[in-house]
Write an enzyme that holds these catalytic residues in place. Structure first.
Site, PDB file in Angstrom:
ATOM      1  N   ASN A 438      40.897 -12.809 144.436  1.00  0.00           N
ATOM      2  CA  ASN A 438      41.931 -13.660 145.012  1.00  0.00           C
ATOM      3  C   ASN A 438      43.156 -13.788 144.107  1.00  0.00           C
ATOM      4  O   ASN A 438      43.061 -14.322 142.996  1.00  0.00           O
ATOM      5  CB  ASN A 438      41.384 -15.063 145.274  1.00  0.00           C
ATOM      6  N   GLU A 439      44.272 -13.265 144.556  1.00  0.00           N
ATOM      7  CA  GLU A 439      45.609 -13.473 143.986  1.00  0.00           C
ATOM      8  C   GLU A 439      45.765 -12.968 142.564  1.00  0.00           C
ATOM      9  O   GLU A 439      46.726 -13.329 141.879  1.00  0.00           O
ATOM     10  CB  GLU A 439      46.016 -14.958 144.086  1.00  0.00           C
ATOM     11  N   ASN A 440      44.867 -12.097 142.137  1.00  0.00           N
ATOM     12  CA  ASN A 440      45.002 -11.564 140.781  1.00  0.00           C
ATOM     13  C   ASN A 440      46.071 -10.474 140.708  1.00  0.00           C
ATOM     14  O   ASN A 440      46.806 -10.387 139.715  1.00  0.00           O
ATOM     15  CB  ASN A 440      43.649 -11.041 140.317  1.00  0.00           C
TER      16      ASN A 440
END
Length: 837
Positions: A438-440
């Site tokens: 997630n959102e890395n």
């Protein structure tokens, strides 16, 4: 195989740390599976961590070490017998000892552990000890050793393989659990055992289902089984038997099922499930080949499978690149939400609770849940429920909003947990997508990480090499995508991971920076996160927060508002759309209403662009405790007004007014397998019910498609924008459009009359509108804590009547259901407005 569950007679104590005097030196009964917090709560030694400001009083537990001990009876190992101590999950930094002998250490919550205890186990009483040290201190030491890696929130959760949101999130408490969080047992076996079953399930063009069962095998000793091993795999009355080569650690058996019934997502077909039974047997020495002979059953495993194919179409097109989930070759219009752990204390989540939550998702017409990467790899109970109900699951690898070191020991831990969980979940037909995290990728592209990293590793290897390799090796029947958001096929620096025209997008400018009408600024290919905050239901809020007076800035309320500048964003989000009340009860209703409107606004916009926008996953379905958050269902399982607006916005057949080419168009979205035909009745009328213009437009929308209708200008051009509305209706759908925002509308502030009467299932509330009433709601939990209404946020035209059913087991005065704080609509807020806050 003989299994002895070790869940009884555990004790918990502390061994070091800033422990309060009333807890230090004490031993209390411990529940296994469980956690230190829940054990102390059961013993009456701490207050409920969710209550008022109790969370801050428990910060001492972050740096406390815990000891779990139990004594169990067992027979000593027999000659030729293997005895294992198996832990399905330990949270997180632990050392395990049996009768004083160190068996090993653990540093990963997301994987199982197994220890050979033949040398440590004795006949009679045995003492098992599990010592937990603080995950926070372990993470801090790793940060010092490896160098800082950017992350959100206060703690370096990216340095330890523990559920990220255990360290707090912008909707969750910072409680940092520790404990034996999954089952533990003693296993005794001879010859061989099954270490895992990994069925690769496919369907060919003729409708023949194929199960390629990869079965892991472990031998008790180097000599293996004297007579050889036979593997039998049975599906739908068909069985395949194969001999296991001597010393092999895996065997493969293929079973074909002609005319297999296909598993479909809900709304697209049925969900037939087939039993998969796997048996490993030992042949007597000198026995015949696998076709027969004398056999003794060594181990068995049962799974349920479904025949279907799944993919994500990321092919380029004239716009950019698609992101379309397909099942059995058919594009699926994804309507769903993000999923977080349903309780911060994971061991309190039962299969029954999961079933209730997934049923709520179904009740809002959802067909996918995304298991977010800051939580866990969800349980088999969760997946079983989704298998049975046809809810697709998008599973993140457990990484979120951080850069992650690629050095050891983290690199090995990531691979171990990936391999274990990909294999574990492979039998579930509901599992549709593996996602890198997630959102890395977005963080690396936009959040200043390259400068902070100064050349240090950040996780790129995991997203682009390790995870896709593991999925391709262990479960090639499912797609893998690099991250959420991402532009598939492109790394950061090549194409922005949050590009709206490629792959999946997160839309967080709305909520964080701009008004919710800006959802219309982009047409993403797939929106995997977007949302808006609102407080929990009144009963949930007041059960857990007891500030006096209760206000948006009172201490406990603020502790249960974890978002940065959360209240400021709530207020700014209302400005221009709703009055901002000063009375707390009105403020509570207004913020809930604004949340519901904002998210529905986004959903309807995205759905109106099907198939260009192929899916939406609202942030979020559920909560893990009582909190002001983006959830549709609060931490006590009560649906918020947002839930009802989602049910309407996700309806299989939707009418929505949308701007197109400088005008106002009516978009008809048909997410059913049948064509939608007939007529749309359009009316422009004033709030008093006088029809000012009317017409019918022929409606013809093919199955699984959307169509645009253009009303005449006389319908879309009001004479008095503050007192008129536009209505479009068919026999099974309706939408209402006002020409101004609420503060500019001349609402009748008290447009409703109502009577409530008792009925077998609870109460019926009959409501009549003498003038247009917007977003009529019965806030039933204010009358009885268990009360739930069948619908909410209903627009009622002048002269209309509507019956609401309130289900409850409580006996209440029917008049309470028509009281001013229970029966509400948007109109009344203008009376109590205080102006901008």
């Amino acid at each position: 195989m003989m299994r002895q569950t070790l869940h009884e007679d555990w004790l918990l104590s502390t061994t070091r740390g800033p422990v309060p005097e009333e807890i230090a030196g004490r031993s209390v009964p411990a529940q296994v599976p469980g956690s230190a917090h829940t054990d102390l709560l059961a013993a009456g030694l701490i207050g409920d961590p969710y209550l008022d400001t109790a969370e801050t009083d428990l910060a001492w537990a972050h740096r406390t070490s815990w000891r779990y001990t139990c004594t169990f009876e067992a027979d000593a190992p027999r000659p030729g017998e293997r005895v294992d101590l198996a832990f399905d999950g330990l949270d997180t930094i632990a050392e395990v000892r049996l009768n004083g002998r160190l068996l090993g250490g653990t540093a990963n919550m997301h994987r199982a552990y197994r220890f050979d205890v033949r040398e440590a186990l004795r006949g009679g009483a045995n003492e098992l000890t599990v010592d937990f040290s603080p995950a926070l201190e372990y993470a801090e030491r790793e940060r010092e050793r490896l160098g800082h890696r950017p992350h959100t929130n206060a703690h370096p959760y990216n340095m330890v393989r523990k559920m990220a949101c255990s360290f707090g999130w912008d909707w969750g408490p910072d409680l940092q659990t520790a404990g034996i969080w999954k089952p533990v047992r003693l296993e005794r076996w001879r010859g061989a055992r099954i270490t895992g079953v990994r069925p690769l399930v496919t369907v060919d063009g003729r409708g023949t289902g194929r199960v390629e069962a990869h079965v892991g095998v472990e031998h008790a000793g180097p000599g293996g089984s004297g007579g050889g091993l036979v593997l039998a795999v049975r599906v739908a009355g068909r069985e395949t038997r194969v001999a296991v080569p001597a010393g092999a650690d895996e065997a493969v058996a293929v079973v074909e099922v002609p005319e297999a019934r296909l598993w479909w997502p809900v709304g697209y077909g049925d969900q037939p499930l087939y039993d998969l039974d796997v048996t490993l047997s030992e042949q007597a020495a000198g026995g015949r080949e696998a076709a027969g002979g004398s056999e003794a059953e060594a181990d068995t495993v049962h799974r349920r499978i479904g025949f279907r194919t799944v993919d994500v179409d990321t092919s380029p097109d004239e716009i950019g690149a698609r992101f379309t989930v397909t099942v059995n070759g058919r594009p699926i219009a994804v309507k769903g939400a993000n999923w977080i752990p349903d309780d911060h204390f994971l061991t309190r989540i039962t299969r029954e609770r999961l079933a209730r939550r997934v049923d709520q998702a179904l009740g809002a017409h959802m067909n996918m849940l995304r298991v977010w990467g800051g939580g866990i790899y969800e349980t088999d109970d969760f997946y079983d429920v989704c298998d049975e109900r046809g809810v697709l699951v998008w599973q993140d690898f457990a990484l979120a909003c951080a850069s992650y070191p690629e050095e050891e020991p983290l690199a090995a831990e990531f691979e171990a947990e990936a391999r274990e969980n990909v294999a574990r979940l492979s039998s579930h037909p509901s599992l549709a997508v593996w996602n890198g995290g997630n959102e890395n990728l977005w963080g690396f592209a936009d959040w200043g990480w390259p400068e902070a990293l100064a050349g240090r590793t950040w996780g790129e290897h995991y997203y682009y090499e390790l995870f896709p390799r593991v999925v391709a090796e262990l479960d090639p029947t499912r797609p893998y995508v690099d991250g959420s958001p991402c532009s598939p096929g492109h790394r950061p620096g090549e194409l922005h991971p949050n590009d709206p025209e490629h792959g999946c997008r997160h839309e967080w400018q709305v909520w964080n920076q701009v008004d919710y009408t800006h959802y219309r600024d982009t047409v993403p290919r797939f929106c995997a996160e977007f949302g808006f905050q609102g407080p929990p239901t009144w009963t949930t809020l007041t059960d857990w927060i007891h500030d006096s007076p209760l206000t948006p800035t009172s201490p406990a309320f603020l502790l249960h508002q974890k978002a940065g500048d959360g209240n400021g964003k709530l207020h700014r989000g209302m400005e221009g759309h709703l009055p901002v009340p000063d009375d707390f009860a009105d403020w509570h209703w207004a913020t809930q209403l604004n949340q519901a409107r904002a998210v529905a606004f986004g959903v309807e916009h995205f759905r109106s662009w099907w198939p260009r926008t192929s899916g939406t996953l609202v942030w979020q379905l559920n909560d893990c405790w009582p909190v002001t958050s983006w959830a549709a269902v609060d931490g006590d399982e009560r649906p918020k007004p947002l839930y009802y607006s989602l049910r309407r916005a996700y309806a299989p057949r939707l009418l929505t007014f949308q701007p197109r080419d400088g005008g106002l168009a009516l978009i008809a979205v048909n997410d059913t397998g049948e064509a939608w035909s007939g007529h749309v009745r359009l009316q422009r009328q004033n709030f008093a019910g006088e029809v000012l213009d009317t017409t019918k437009i022929e409606l013809s929308v093919q199955a699984r498609s959307a169509a645009r209708l253009d009303p005449a200008e006389s319908l879309t051009t009001p004479a008095d924008p503050g007192k008129e509305l536009l209505v479009a209706a068919t026999d099974d759908a309706r939408t209402v459009h006002t020409f101004r925002e609420d503060p500019e509308l001349a609402y009748d502030p008290e447009p409703l009359s109502a009577v409530a009467t008792a009925v077998p299932e609870g109460y019926r509330v009959d409501v009549r509108a003498r003038s247009f009433a917007r977003d009529v709601a019965v806030l039933a939990d204010r009358a009885a804590p268990d009360a739930e209404v069948d619908d909410m946020l209903v627009p009622m035209l002048a002269g209309e009547t509507r019956s609401f059913t309130v289900r409850t087991g409580a006996r209440i005065d029917p008049g309470e259901l028509t009281a001013p704080l229970v029966l509400r609509c948007a109109n009344g807020l203008s009376v109590h407005a205080a102006g901008p806050a």
